[in-house]
Design a protein around this motif. Structure first.
Motif, PDB file in Angstrom:
ATOM      1  N   ALA A  30      -4.185  -1.981   8.244  1.00 42.50           N
ATOM      2  CA  ALA A  30      -4.271  -2.305   6.871  1.00 42.50           C
ATOM      3  C   ALA A  30      -3.238  -3.423   6.784  1.00 42.50           C
ATOM      4  O   ALA A  30      -3.425  -4.175   5.673  1.00 42.50           O
ATOM      5  N   ILE A  31      -2.121  -3.457   7.236  1.00 39.62           N
ATOM      6  CA  ILE A  31      -1.162  -4.618   7.199  1.00 39.62           C
ATOM      7  C   ILE A  31      -1.805  -5.883   7.636  1.00 39.62           C
ATOM      8  O   ILE A  31      -2.178  -5.974   8.747  1.00 39.62           O
ATOM      9  N   GLY A  32      -1.665  -6.740   6.732  1.00 40.27           N
ATOM     10  CA  GLY A  32      -2.212  -8.186   7.124  1.00 40.27           C
ATOM     11  C   GLY A  32      -3.807  -8.338   6.571  1.00 40.27           C
ATOM     12  O   GLY A  32      -4.491  -9.456   7.055  1.00 40.27           O
ATOM     13  N   ASN A  33      -4.342  -7.063   6.313  1.00 44.67           N
ATOM     14  CA  ASN A  33      -5.785  -7.317   6.026  1.00 44.67           C
ATOM     15  C   ASN A  33      -5.832  -7.146   4.236  1.00 44.67           C
ATOM     16  O   ASN A  33      -5.548  -5.872   3.849  1.00 44.67           O
ATOM     17  N   ALA A  34      -6.488  -8.120   3.547  1.00 40.83           N
ATOM     18  CA  ALA A  34      -6.277  -8.081   2.323  1.00 40.83           C
ATOM     19  C   ALA A  34      -7.155  -7.114   1.517  1.00 40.83           C
ATOM     20  O   ALA A  34      -6.811  -6.312   0.775  1.00 40.83           O
ATOM     21  N   GLY A  73       0.637  -1.254  -0.021  1.00 44.24           N
ATOM     22  CA  GLY A  73       0.008   0.023   0.114  1.00 44.24           C
ATOM     23  C   GLY A  73       0.866   1.275   0.020  1.00 44.24           C
ATOM     24  O   GLY A  73       1.985   1.362   0.547  1.00 44.24           O
ATOM     25  N   MET A  74       0.245   2.382  -0.421  1.00 47.82           N
ATOM     26  CA  MET A  74       1.083   3.649  -0.581  1.00 47.82           C
ATOM     27  C   MET A  74       0.764   4.322   1.001  1.00 47.82           C
ATOM     28  O   MET A  74      -0.111   4.461   1.355  1.00 47.82           O
ATOM     29  N   PRO A  95     -11.514   1.714   3.489  1.00 45.00           N
ATOM     30  CA  PRO A  95     -12.818   0.812   3.489  1.00 45.00           C
ATOM     31  C   PRO A  95     -13.550   0.610   4.890  1.00 45.00           C
ATOM     32  O   PRO A  95     -14.787   0.264   4.861  1.00 45.00           O
ATOM     33  N   ASP A  96     -12.710   0.847   5.757  1.00 47.86           N
ATOM     34  CA  ASP A  96     -13.574   0.441   7.307  1.00 47.86           C
ATOM     35  C   ASP A  96     -14.020   1.911   7.500  1.00 47.86           C
ATOM     36  O   ASP A  96     -14.664   1.971   8.533  1.00 47.86           O
ATOM     37  N   GLY A  97     -13.937   3.000   7.018  1.00 46.17           N
ATOM     38  CA  GLY A  97     -14.472   4.065   7.135  1.00 46.17           C
ATOM     39  C   GLY A  97     -14.129   4.914   8.145  1.00 46.17           C
ATOM     40  O   GLY A  97     -14.274   6.118   8.903  1.00 46.17           O
ATOM     41  N   ASN A  98     -12.687   4.722   8.538  1.00 42.75           N
ATOM     42  CA  ASN A  98     -11.958   5.449   9.621  1.00 42.75           C
ATOM     43  C   ASN A  98     -11.351   6.751   9.231  1.00 42.75           C
ATOM     44  O   ASN A  98     -11.170   6.722   8.092  1.00 42.75           O
TER      45      ASN A  98
END
Length: 580
Positions: free
Chosen positions: A406-410, A370-371, A527-530
């Motif tokens: 985000a790390i480990g979450n596809a 990811g960026m 995508p989790d809306g955070n």
């Protein structure tokens, strides 16, 4: 008698189970305030073995390990940590990049820059106009006293330390003194400020020629700070910025012609003692080992890389000796791209970055595609420290986003790789990168560091340009023989207008005459809306994969601690005959 014995055994076993729970969850509690180290050497190279961005078509800077020496300590952070494969600087210059790292904000947000660019619609992001100053004439102008990582962590129970090159305060030859520099940095939230260099070594206002690069001195000061914090059982935040291998001073001359006792603070009475470097040999003897490993090399980056690597090893091993390595985050990063420094092309913005945190729950040696960019660091560190808008004393709004979950979450990694957007800033030039697409706007081609670098390196140069950074399978291009910014995309007007609109929104939100807007919806949300500074949450657990032979049902319960607790519980209740 048998019943009494059974009851006693049962009680003892349950006491054992409770004790295990207390120990395990005590360790979890300790991890909610991990130690944090940012290790950021000055003008460090991007090695070919580290998957660098495409090179300049003309005079490419292809860099391999110095004399075949594979930098074992720095590489240990990579192989035992997480490789951030698409890490960027918010601005591709030393001081402006540092501002974004220490504040979590774009350099155009700096109170100093907004004050200096009042009356204009775009902040000119430069080193002289991006200092960590308080400015009473602008809204939200307390960059030094409040709006930075040191001030925030200090207010929330952390010991804070600054070592090495500062570059965030303007000094003149008449106003500079080492003690004044120390006091200035402490005024910006740091409890400890030593081993300091105000500016580059060729700065007339700072350097009098009596000292040069000195890795032994700055590393000794870093270890001193760590020891003090550890002795008081305080979590710590250390911002460590070695001057090496920056070319403002010859690294070879520093090793050969200066001693370890010659420092910006003055002449030390004795050589600094650094575990694993100078503890069992003199400083001169140690420095000779650096030269021995570089062979015939005389350039800054090769000699400097080995000197830097040794310092990484000294810190790593000392943390391990203290028993706090596993609960210490070490973020190693370049301060910007070196081949294209002072340009918002990929060769100037993209940088090597590795994240090492054994207690973080990450797979050692994994890669996050990811960026991420420098302004993400502070929100991410806050997330690991369980600090958010509701709980953090002295919280302030930032531009960055935490990538902790985000790390480990596809699903999240896919977003961060293909949809995440951020801006890069230098002078009045801007770029927006969204996944594989990049849009560059150069304010004045005839007066632009980016345009000059692009022209000299045979990259495409125009007022507005769209680039495609990936191949047809959305894989980021890193071939040394082809650079996607050598040719602009001219057949996708829809994407061009989309990217232009994103940049227009960013420029409006960072207009120096406007009240800073951190809630503008310029960039897509994860995508989790955070929101930008999301509330802390635990690492996502892997999907359960219970082995058919695992009768306890413990494996795959999600996380090492819960797995151990589950196994101990089953063992105790089985022995006691109390399992249901």
């Amino acid at each position: 008698t048998t019943a009494t014995t059974t009851t006693t055994t049962t009680i003892m076993l349950w006491l054992l189970f409770v004790s295990v729970l207390v120990c395990l969850f005590s360790s979890v509690e300790a991890s909610t305030s991990p130690n944090i180290i940012i290790f950021q050497p000055d003008d460090f190279r991007f090695y070919e073995q580290w998957n660098p961005p495409p090179h300049l078509p003309r005079n490419p800077q292809i860099t391999n390990y110095p004399n075949g020496y594979d930098l074992p300590n720095t590489n240990k952070l990579r192989t035992d940590g997480v490789i951030l494969s698409r890490a960027y600087a918010a601005s591709p210059a030393c001081g402006t990049s540092r501002y974004s790292t220490i504040t979590g904000r774009y350099p155009s947000r700096s109170s100093n820059s907004r004050n200096n660019n009042a009356g204009d619609t775009i902040s000119s992001v430069t080193i002289p106009t991006t200092k960590l100053d308080d400015e009473s004439r602008v809204t939200d102008g307390n960059d030094c006293s409040d709006n930075n990582a040191a001030a925030l962590f200090s207010k929330n129970g952390y010991r804070t330390g600054m070592i090495g090159k500062w570059h965030l305060t303007r000094f003149t030859s008449s106003s500079y003194s080492y003690s004044g520099l120390r006091d200035t940095i402490k005024g910006c939230g740091f409890d400890y400020a030593e081993g300091l260099y105000a500016e580059n070594l060729d700065s007339d206002s700072f350097s009098d020629g009596t000292f040069s690069h000195n890795m032994e001195w700055v590393t000794a000061k870093a270890i001193e700070f760590i020891d003090q914090a550890n002795a008081d059982n305080d979590p710590f935040f250390l911002y460590f910025n070695p001057t090496v291998p920056h070319g403002s001073g010859s690294v070879l001359d520093a090793i050969q012609d200066f001693t370890c006792r010659q420092t910006p603070e003055g002449l030390l009475p004795v050589d600094p003692v650094v575990p694993y470097l100078t503890k069992d040999q003199t400083c001169d003897q140690y420095r000779q080992t650096v030269l021995d490993r570089t062979g015939s090399a005389t350039n800054n980056h090769e000699i400097g890389a080995i000197w830097i690597d040794d310092a990484v090893g000294a810190l790593y091993n000392h943390l391990n000796d203290l028993g706090i390595l596993d609960d210490t985050i070490i973020l190693f990063q370049m301060d910007h791209g070196q081949e294209g420094k002072n340009s918002i092309y990929e060769v100037g913005s993209r940088m090597a970055s590795f994240f090492h945190y054994p207690n973080g729950g990450f797979t050692p040696g994994s890669t996050f595609d990811g960026m991420v960019f420098t302004s993400d660091l502070l929100p991410t560190f806050m997330d690991f420290a369980n600090l958010d808008e509701a709980s953090a004393v002295g919280y302030y709004k930032m531009d960055g986003t935490s990538w902790k979950n985000a790390i480990g979450n596809a699903a999240q990694e896919n977003f961060w790789k293909n949809e995440r957007c951020f801006a890069a800033e230098l002078e009045k030039d801007r770029a927006v990168v969204c996944g594989c697409d990049k849009y560059i706007r150069i304010d004045n081609i005839n007066d632009s560091l980016t345009a000059t670098k692009g022209s000299r390196g045979n990259l495409a140069v125009d007022g507005e340009q769209l680039f495609r950074l990936c191949d047809s399978d959305n894989n980021y291009l890193t071939s040394p023989s082809s650079n996607p910014e050598a040719n602009a995309v001219t057949d996708d007007p829809t994407k061009f207008e989309e990217m232009r609109a994103i940049l227009t929104c960013h420029l409006l939100n960072t207009n120096p005459d406007n009240t800073p807007d951190y809630d503008g919806d310029c960039f897509p949300t994860p995508p989790d809306g955070n929101p930008t500074t999301s509330a802390p949450s635990s690492m996502p657990d892997p999907s359960p994969t219970i082995s058919p032979t695992d009768s306890s049902g413990c494996l795959g319960t999600g996380g090492f601690i819960r797995t151990v607790v589950c196994i101990v519980f089953n063992l105790v209740c089985s022995i006691a005959g109390l399992c249901f």
